[in-house]
Scaffold this motif. Structure first.
Motif, PDB file in Angstrom:
ATOM      1  N   ILE A  94       0.818  -1.215   0.000  1.00 28.66           N
ATOM      2  CA  ILE A  94       0.000   0.000   0.000  1.00 28.66           C
ATOM      3  C   ILE A  94       0.856   1.272   0.000  1.00 28.66           C
ATOM      4  CG2 ILE A  94      -1.719   1.313   1.328  1.00 28.66           C
ATOM      5  CD1 ILE A  94      -2.967  -1.451   2.065  1.00 28.66           C
ATOM      6  N   PRO A  95       1.952   1.349   0.779  1.00 32.58           N
ATOM      7  CA  PRO A  95       2.756   2.585   0.743  1.00 32.58           C
ATOM      8  C   PRO A  95       3.351   2.902  -0.624  1.00 32.58           C
ATOM      9  CG  PRO A  95       3.215   1.376   2.753  1.00 32.58           C
ATOM     10  CD  PRO A  95       2.387   0.465   1.884  1.00 32.58           C
ATOM     11  N   HIS A 119      -2.869  -1.395   7.586  1.00 33.08           N
ATOM     12  CA  HIS A 119      -2.447  -2.620   6.908  1.00 33.08           C
ATOM     13  C   HIS A 119      -0.927  -2.688   6.973  1.00 33.08           C
ATOM     14  CE1 HIS A 119      -6.326  -1.447   5.205  1.00 33.08           C
ATOM     15  NE2 HIS A 119      -6.556  -2.740   5.048  1.00 33.08           N
ATOM     16  N   THR A 120      -0.403  -3.358   7.986  1.00 32.91           N
ATOM     17  CA  THR A 120       1.046  -3.396   8.168  1.00 32.91           C
ATOM     18  C   THR A 120       1.599  -4.769   7.785  1.00 32.91           C
ATOM     19  OG1 THR A 120       0.807  -3.930  10.512  1.00 32.91           O
ATOM     20  CG2 THR A 120       1.068  -1.614   9.946  1.00 32.91           C
ATOM     21  N   TYR A 121       2.761  -4.721   7.189  1.00 35.18           N
ATOM     22  CA  TYR A 121       3.414  -5.918   6.677  1.00 35.18           C
ATOM     23  C   TYR A 121       4.509  -6.370   7.635  1.00 35.18           C
ATOM     24  CZ  TYR A 121       1.077  -4.072   2.550  1.00 35.18           C
ATOM     25  OH  TYR A 121       0.137  -3.583   1.683  1.00 35.18           O
ATOM     26  N   THR A 122       4.856  -7.648   7.544  1.00 34.41           N
ATOM     27  CA  THR A 122       5.859  -8.231   8.429  1.00 34.41           C
ATOM     28  C   THR A 122       7.272  -7.811   8.027  1.00 34.41           C
ATOM     29  OG1 THR A 122       4.407 -10.147   8.588  1.00 34.41           O
ATOM     30  CG2 THR A 122       6.610 -10.385   9.489  1.00 34.41           C
ATOM     31  N   LYS A 123       7.574  -7.941   6.736  1.00 32.83           N
ATOM     32  CA  LYS A 123       8.905  -7.583   6.229  1.00 32.83           C
ATOM     33  C   LYS A 123       8.769  -6.942   4.861  1.00 32.83           C
ATOM     34  CE  LYS A 123      11.728 -11.013   8.496  1.00 32.83           C
ATOM     35  NZ  LYS A 123      12.835 -10.794   9.211  1.00 32.83           N
ATOM     36  N   ILE A 124       9.728  -6.063   4.585  1.00 29.72           N
ATOM     37  CA  ILE A 124       9.772  -5.390   3.291  1.00 29.72           C
ATOM     38  C   ILE A 124      11.140  -5.642   2.671  1.00 29.72           C
ATOM     39  CG2 ILE A 124       9.556  -3.201   2.043  1.00 29.72           C
ATOM     40  CD1 ILE A 124       6.988  -3.930   3.583  1.00 29.72           C
ATOM     41  N   TYR A 161       6.815   5.092   7.465  1.00 30.29           N
ATOM     42  CA  TYR A 161       5.898   4.197   8.174  1.00 30.29           C
ATOM     43  C   TYR A 161       6.658   3.209   9.063  1.00 30.29           C
ATOM     44  CZ  TYR A 161       2.142   6.287   5.591  1.00 30.29           C
ATOM     45  OH  TYR A 161       1.245   7.197   5.092  1.00 30.29           O
ATOM     46  N   ASN A 162       7.901   3.551   9.351  1.00 36.31           N
ATOM     47  CA  ASN A 162       8.752   2.804  10.297  1.00 36.31           C
ATOM     48  C   ASN A 162       9.086   1.385   9.858  1.00 36.31           C
ATOM     49  OD1 ASN A 162       8.954   4.973  12.157  1.00 36.31           O
ATOM     50  ND2 ASN A 162       6.852   4.525  12.785  1.00 36.31           N
ATOM     51  N   TYR A 163       9.167   1.146   8.576  1.00 42.68           N
ATOM     52  CA  TYR A 163       9.596  -0.155   8.092  1.00 42.68           C
ATOM     53  C   TYR A 163      11.117  -0.173   7.971  1.00 42.68           C
ATOM     54  CZ  TYR A 163       4.837  -1.508   6.814  1.00 42.68           C
ATOM     55  OH  TYR A 163       3.507  -1.842   6.833  1.00 42.68           O
ATOM     56  N   ASP A 164      11.702  -1.300   8.360  1.00 43.84           N
ATOM     57  CA  ASP A 164      13.111  -1.558   8.094  1.00 43.84           C
ATOM     58  C   ASP A 164      13.166  -2.261   6.750  1.00 43.84           C
ATOM     59  OD1 ASP A 164      14.098  -0.554  10.552  1.00 43.84           O
ATOM     60  OD2 ASP A 164      13.530  -2.426  11.542  1.00 43.84           O
ATOM     61  N   LEU A 165      13.850  -1.647   5.807  1.00 44.50           N
ATOM     62  CA  LEU A 165      13.916  -2.215   4.467  1.00 44.50           C
ATOM     63  C   LEU A 165      15.125  -3.139   4.347  1.00 44.50           C
ATOM     64  CD1 LEU A 165      13.145   1.039   2.461  1.00 44.50           C
ATOM     65  CD2 LEU A 165      11.549  -0.696   3.245  1.00 44.50           C
ATOM     66  N   ILE A 166      14.914  -4.284   3.746  1.00 46.94           N
ATOM     67  CA  ILE A 166      15.989  -5.240   3.514  1.00 46.94           C
ATOM     68  C   ILE A 166      16.296  -5.211   2.019  1.00 46.94           C
ATOM     69  CG2 ILE A 166      16.728  -7.644   3.676  1.00 46.94           C
ATOM     70  CD1 ILE A 166      14.465  -7.936   5.857  1.00 46.94           C
ATOM     71  N   GLU A 167      17.488  -4.700   1.662  1.00 45.46           N
ATOM     72  CA  GLU A 167      17.848  -4.614   0.249  1.00 45.46           C
ATOM     73  C   GLU A 167      18.302  -5.968  -0.262  1.00 45.46           C
ATOM     74  OE1 GLU A 167      21.117  -2.421  -2.417  1.00 45.46           O
ATOM     75  OE2 GLU A 167      19.684  -1.054  -1.438  1.00 45.46           O
ATOM     76  N   VAL A 168      17.708  -6.390  -1.364  1.00 48.36           N
ATOM     77  CA  VAL A 168      18.044  -7.661  -1.998  1.00 48.36           C
ATOM     78  C   VAL A 168      19.188  -7.393  -2.981  1.00 48.36           C
ATOM     79  CG1 VAL A 168      17.186  -9.550  -3.449  1.00 48.36           C
ATOM     80  CG2 VAL A 168      15.660  -8.453  -1.767  1.00 48.36           C
TER      81      VAL A 168
END
Length: 184
Positions: A94-95, A119-124, A161-168
Motif C-alpha cells: 500500500i505505501p 495494513h502493516t506488513y511483516t517484512k519489506i 511508516y517505520n519499516y526496516d527495508l531489507i535490500e536484496v
C-alpha cells in the motif's frame, strides 16, 4: 516458546522496488517453489482503463488510478491474512501508492495514510535499480533515471511508516530468492 509463536504468526512479506528491478520475476520464482504470492495489480488496473478508452490512467487521472490500486491492495492484504500459508508474498504494498503520488508531485487524501497505518506488513524487501535488466514496455513508461527517483521515493515512504527495508542484492533470480528466504 518464541519459536512456537513464530510458527503460528502469519508473515505478510512485500517485495518492492522501482520499475524494472525484477519483482515480478522473483514472485514468479517463489510461486514455482510453492509459495503463496499475490501479483502486482497496477497492470490489471491499467489494462482495464485501456478497455474503457483511457490510454494511461496513471498519467491522465492519477488520483483515480491510485484509489483503484488502494482498493485492490487492501483486498490483497485482507486475502493474505486468510491464507492457510504461514508466509504470503505480495508484489508491492500500500505505501507504494503514496511513493508514486509523491514522485509525480501529487498530495494524497488522508485515507491513503490511514490505509498504510491499518495494513502493516511483516517484512519489506527492496530491489535496487538495475540498469542491465531494466526494460520499458507499454505499461512501464518510465525511463531508468525516473526508475531511480521512484526507488528513492519508495525508501522515504516506507521509512516514514517505520519499516526496516531489507535490500536484496543483485544476482541471479535463484540467488535473490535464496537471499529473501534466508532472511525469513
Amino acid at each position: 516458546m518464541e519459536l512456537i509463536l513464530k510458527i503460528l504468526q502469519k508473515e505478510i512479506v512485500v517485495i518492492i522496488g522501482g520499475p524494472g528491478t525484477g519483482k515480478t520475476t522473483i514472485i514468479e520464482g517463489l510461486i514455482d517453489k510453492g509459495y503463496c504470492c499475490y501479483p502486482e495489480i497496477s497492470r490489471e488496473v491499467t489494462l482495464e482503463a485501456k478497455k474503457q478508452g483511457i490510454e494511461q490512467l496513471f498519467l491522465e487521472n492519477p488520483l483515480l488510478f491510485s484509489e483503484l490500486l488502494l482498493e485492490g491492495r487492501k483486498k490483497q492484504f485482507q486475502n493474505a491474512t486468510k491464507e492457510p500459508h504461514n508466509i504470503v508474498f505480495i508484489d508491492r504494498g500500500i505505501p507504494d501508492i503514496l511513493a508514486y503520488m509523491h514522485y509525480i508531485g501529487d498530495s494524497s487524501p488522508a485515507f491513503f495514510d490511514h490505509a498504510c497505518r491499518q495494513h502493516t506488513y511483516t517484512k519489506i524487501f527492496i530491489l535496487p535499480p538495475w540498469e542491465e535488466i531494466y526494460v520499458s514496455d507499454e505499461a512501464r513508461y518510465e525511463n531508468f533515471e525516473q526508475a531511480k527517483l521512484i526507488y528513492n521515493h519508495l525508501i522515504e515512504t516506507y521509512q516514514n511508516y517505520n519499516y526496516d527495508l531489507i535490500e536484496v542484492p543483485k544476482g541471479t533470480v535463484e540467488e535473490r530468492i535464496d537471499f529473501i528466504l534466508n532472511q525469513l
